[in-house]
Scaffold this active site. Structure first.
Site, PDB file in Angstrom:
ATOM      1  N   HIS A   1       0.826  -1.211   0.000  1.00 61.96           N
ATOM      2  CA  HIS A   1       0.000   0.000   0.000  1.00 61.96           C
ATOM      3  C   HIS A   1       0.858   1.257   0.000  1.00 61.96           C
ATOM      4  O   HIS A   1       1.671   1.464   0.903  1.00 61.96           O
ATOM      5  CB  HIS A   1      -0.885  -0.042   1.252  1.00 61.96           C
ATOM      6  CG  HIS A   1      -1.926   1.023   1.312  1.00 61.96           C
ATOM      7  ND1 HIS A   1      -2.178   1.748   2.453  1.00 61.96           N
ATOM      8  CD2 HIS A   1      -2.809   1.466   0.386  1.00 61.96           C
ATOM      9  CE1 HIS A   1      -3.169   2.592   2.226  1.00 61.96           C
ATOM     10  NE2 HIS A   1      -3.563   2.441   0.973  1.00 61.96           N
TER      11      HIS A   1
ATOM     12  N   HIS B   1      -1.803  11.080  -1.880  1.00 62.60           N
ATOM     13  CA  HIS B   1      -3.122  10.622  -1.478  1.00 62.60           C
ATOM     14  C   HIS B   1      -4.055  11.782  -1.184  1.00 62.60           C
ATOM     15  O   HIS B   1      -5.176  11.851  -1.689  1.00 62.60           O
ATOM     16  CB  HIS B   1      -3.017   9.712  -0.248  1.00 62.60           C
ATOM     17  CG  HIS B   1      -4.342   9.275   0.288  1.00 62.60           C
ATOM     18  ND1 HIS B   1      -5.072  10.027   1.189  1.00 62.60           N
ATOM     19  CD2 HIS B   1      -5.078   8.176   0.018  1.00 62.60           C
ATOM     20  CE1 HIS B   1      -6.201   9.399   1.454  1.00 62.60           C
ATOM     21  NE2 HIS B   1      -6.233   8.284   0.762  1.00 62.60           N
TER      22      HIS B   1
END
Length: 246
Positions: free
Chosen positions: A13, A55
């Site tokens: 991730h 992000h």
């Protein structure tokens, strides 16, 4: 939808989970050092159209900058410190462009899941840009990146721009029409919050031809449950805990 699935089960991730500053090349290198061969990243557009990895919509959490990342040109973004927030060991680590990461993955034979993470209001533009960039950067590659998004509009734009690229719909709930939306977008995968998968939802997804991926899975009990359910991909922060196989 093709029945072939070329991607590894284990996906790191944002590069290395939480062990290096997320979405930086340092994080992908650390994930690779732990044996991971596939990575997830977040891609958004700079003000001058460069795809960069981040992000959040805003810069404060993971860089030395302030404000909305997509409002700034790539030159300004490239000068930011994207490592000091994590630890002194990574002080001065720069933001990465999608092109930077593509070259790293292609040179080393790694696989990539690109999450289309638009600045709000730029869903279609970002989906189009990511798809065109992925097609160009991975031209001639045996395995293209998997493009995913929570935003159907972004995936729809990616589908229109480069329909041959594989797509996955990200889901944080099984909202009304989730399965039908995945079919309409001709997705190859559904990528769910891991708690959403049970025998019923996995059966529905697989019966419709989808691969079943999960985020963000950091506990051994959760991994075992997902393996028992027959799911296909596990996105994790815990690169230290899980030794990835193929």
């Amino acid at each position: 939808m093709s029945s072939s699935w070329p991607y590894p089960r284990w996906i790191a991730h944002r590069g290395a989970g939480k062990f290096a500053p997320e979405n930086t090349l340092a994080a992908f290198r650390l994930g690779a050092a732990h044996g991971y061969r596939m990575f997830e990243c977040d891609a958004k557009l700079s003000a001058d159209g460069v795809l960069f990895l981040m992000h959040d919509t805003t810069l404060e959490r993971t860089t030395s900058g302030r404000g909305t990342g997509g409002d700034q040109p790539w030159h300004a973004l490239s000068l930011l410190d994207a490592g000091s927030w994590h630890s002194r060991a990574y002080a001065g680590e720069p933001l990465a462009s999608l092109g930077n990461l593509a070259r790293y993955c292609l040179r080393n034979g790694y696989f990539l899941n690109i999450e289309i993470k638009p600045t709000p209001g730029l869903e279609a533009q970002t989906g189009t840009a990511v798809a065109h960039a992925a097609a160009r950067l991975w031209e001639g590659a045996a395995v293209p990146p998997l493009l995913t998004s929570f935003q159907p509009e972004a995936l729809e734009a990616a589908q229109a721009a480069q329909p041959q690229l594989p797509r996955g719909l990200l889901l944080d709930s099984l909202w009304k029409g989730w399965l039908e939306t995945g079919l309409t977008l001709d997705c190859t995968a559904l990528v769910c919050n891991h708690a959403l998968w049970d025998s019923s939802s996995v059966l529905q997804a697989k019966s419709a031809g989808f691969r079943c991926l999960s985020y963000t899975v950091n506990d051994e009990w959760a991994v075992q449950r997902l393996l028992d359910l027959g799911t296909d991909g596990i996105i994790t922060d815990r690169i230290d805990l899980f030794a990835p196989g193929s």
